[in-house]
Structure formats: structure tokens, C-alpha cells
Scaffold this active site. Sequence first.
Site, PDB file in Angstrom:
ATOM      1  N   GLN A  33      60.622  16.314 -18.991  1.00 53.21           N
ATOM      2  CA  GLN A  33      59.851  16.275 -20.248  1.00 53.21           C
ATOM      3  C   GLN A  33      58.346  16.312 -20.012  1.00 53.21           C
ATOM      4  O   GLN A  33      57.566  15.979 -20.891  1.00 53.21           O
ATOM      5  CB  GLN A  33      60.214  14.997 -21.012  1.00 53.21           C
ATOM      6  CG  GLN A  33      61.676  14.927 -21.387  1.00 53.21           C
ATOM      7  CD  GLN A  33      62.049  13.564 -21.934  1.00 53.21           C
ATOM      8  OE1 GLN A  33      61.308  12.995 -22.710  1.00 53.21           O
ATOM      9  NE2 GLN A  33      63.197  13.055 -21.517  1.00 53.21           N
ATOM     10  N   HIS A  34      57.941  16.688 -18.800  1.00 57.26           N
ATOM     11  CA  HIS A  34      56.503  16.710 -18.525  1.00 57.26           C
ATOM     12  C   HIS A  34      56.169  17.984 -17.755  1.00 57.26           C
ATOM     13  O   HIS A  34      56.410  18.078 -16.551  1.00 57.26           O
ATOM     14  CB  HIS A  34      56.095  15.459 -17.728  1.00 57.26           C
ATOM     15  CG  HIS A  34      54.618  15.266 -17.654  1.00 57.26           C
ATOM     16  ND1 HIS A  34      53.870  15.683 -16.592  1.00 57.26           N
ATOM     17  CD2 HIS A  34      53.738  14.717 -18.532  1.00 57.26           C
ATOM     18  CE1 HIS A  34      52.596  15.379 -16.807  1.00 57.26           C
ATOM     19  NE2 HIS A  34      52.498  14.795 -17.976  1.00 57.26           N
TER      20      HIS A  34
END
Lengths: 169, 132
Positions: A33-34
Site C-alpha cells: 500500500q505504499h
Amino acid sequence: MRWLWIDAVIEHEPHVRLVAVKNVSLAEEHLQQHFDDGPDGPAQPLMPASLMLEGMAQTAGILVGSVRQFSEKVILAKVTQATFDSDVVPGQSIKYDACIDRMDDAGASTKGIISRFDHRGGGWQEIGRTEIIFSHVDKNRSGLDLPEHNFVFGENFRAILGGLMPKSP
Amino acid sequence: MTISRDEVLEKVRGVLVDALGVDDDEVTPTSRLTTDLHAESIDFLDIVFRLEKAFGFKIAQGELFPDNINDPKYVQDGKVTADGLALLKQRMPHVDFLAFAADPRLEKVSEVFTVGSLVDFVSRKLQTAPAA
């Protein structure tokens, strides 16, 4: 359970310096998610700088705690400086090199250098610097309702601290 | 080596700019560390460490800023007693406690510290203490 952001302590110069490493794996959930914005192709998962700061805080916190055999509750009090020049991606390793700048009964100030290692070549490269202040919370904040046991350096730290930590009574 | 009060002020200003992230011109002798420069309790430790480094002396715990005061002789009902005030004045001659004495709530004690009180502290220390 405390979330550990270092894998192993590799060097320890008592009262002075402690070095820890972390290997960054694509299997780590937070990397899903990054991402960067994919300027050179597909978006690339990146190790968040905030978590590298936490890794350095854990490294420097262990160093500060080790000075008094982990008898003090060492709490991160202030990040005075944190600069990052480059990203770290899965497959690379991170080195946290922390040293004590100043220490007294109330707390300690530390300096740190963060480096990355690219296993495809290039060796260690410095990518960040930190200055972090820790407080000995019992000495600075007496009167707070804190637990008697040392919740900072709990059991789950023992696996990575190895011989640094005194044995359980 | 003698260092003038203006030179002390300049170095103290540099310490506070670095420790508190304030601008040079915000740091005047009358600026209060908490209410004007927004220092929080942990900043006091940072300031102590930086002053030690800037001026080359050691500052004992409780020498510049007060230690936690829990003795009922010195604090009652959240207020510093006359004995407590006398102790603070004795230990901290660099601080003007006049306004605080009129409203001696313990929670207000950090407001007594001004940039000028730090300059006074450093100037006294440089005159009396050997370099670390």
C-alpha cells in the site's frame, strides 16, 4: 506485541554505538500500500520513511536502554532531525547506525545514519540522518501512572537483543 | 575567555532556533519559552543538551529548569508553597519569580523561563563553572 522494525543487532560498542539491520521484503504487508508514482515504469513499492525512522528509533532506543542494563523506561521524546535522500525498495537492506551524543539521568540525545545496501551491486550507501531525543520516563515524568514493569524492553525484544539483555530473573 | 552578554544571547538564540524551529527574530530577551516560543516539556531537555554543547559546560538536572516537585512541603493543592518558592529562588537565581509568586500554580511554573533567563543562567555559569 511490539512491531519490530529491525531484524538483528550486528554491532554494539557499549555506551557509545549500536548498529542494526533490516532486510526489506516484498512480502511485507505495508509495502502493498505504499508506492512511488511510477516515473520510470510500473509503480514501485517503497519502504516508508516513517518506518525507517521507527527502525532508527528502535536501534537508538536499545542503545540508550543498554547503558543502564534496560532498567529505565526509555521513551522516544523528540525527533529533532530526520532527513532522507533516497528510497529503499524490496530486495534491499537497511542499516541503522546509532550513537549517543549526550546522556544524563533525564534522557539522552542520539545521532543516527541510515544506509541501504543493494544486493545487485553498489554496496552500502548513506541515505539518511537522524537526531532523536529519548526520555527516561520515570526520571522525567514521576507522578504519571506508569506500570512497574518495563513495558519498553519487553520479552519480544529479547530475540534480537541476544546477549545485550540481562537474563530474566 | 570573556564572552559578552550579546554574544551569549546570539548563541542562545541559535540554540533555540535549532531546538524549537522558531525564527531568529522571534527570539528576544523577553520571549517566554513556552507561551511565546511554544516550547513543550521535552524541549527543555533538548535545550539543556544544546546549551551544554554550545558553551562547553555541564548542566546538572534541576539546575536550569526545576525538577519534578512532589514534596507536599513545596506543593499543596497544585500550588507552590512559600517554602517551595523560596527553594526555587535559591536554586534558580537566573529566574524572575515575581509574577509567578502572585499566582503560584505549579502548571504555570514553566512560564517563568524567558530567553533572558537563559542568558542570565549561561552568563553566571560561564563566570563560575570550569569548562567541561
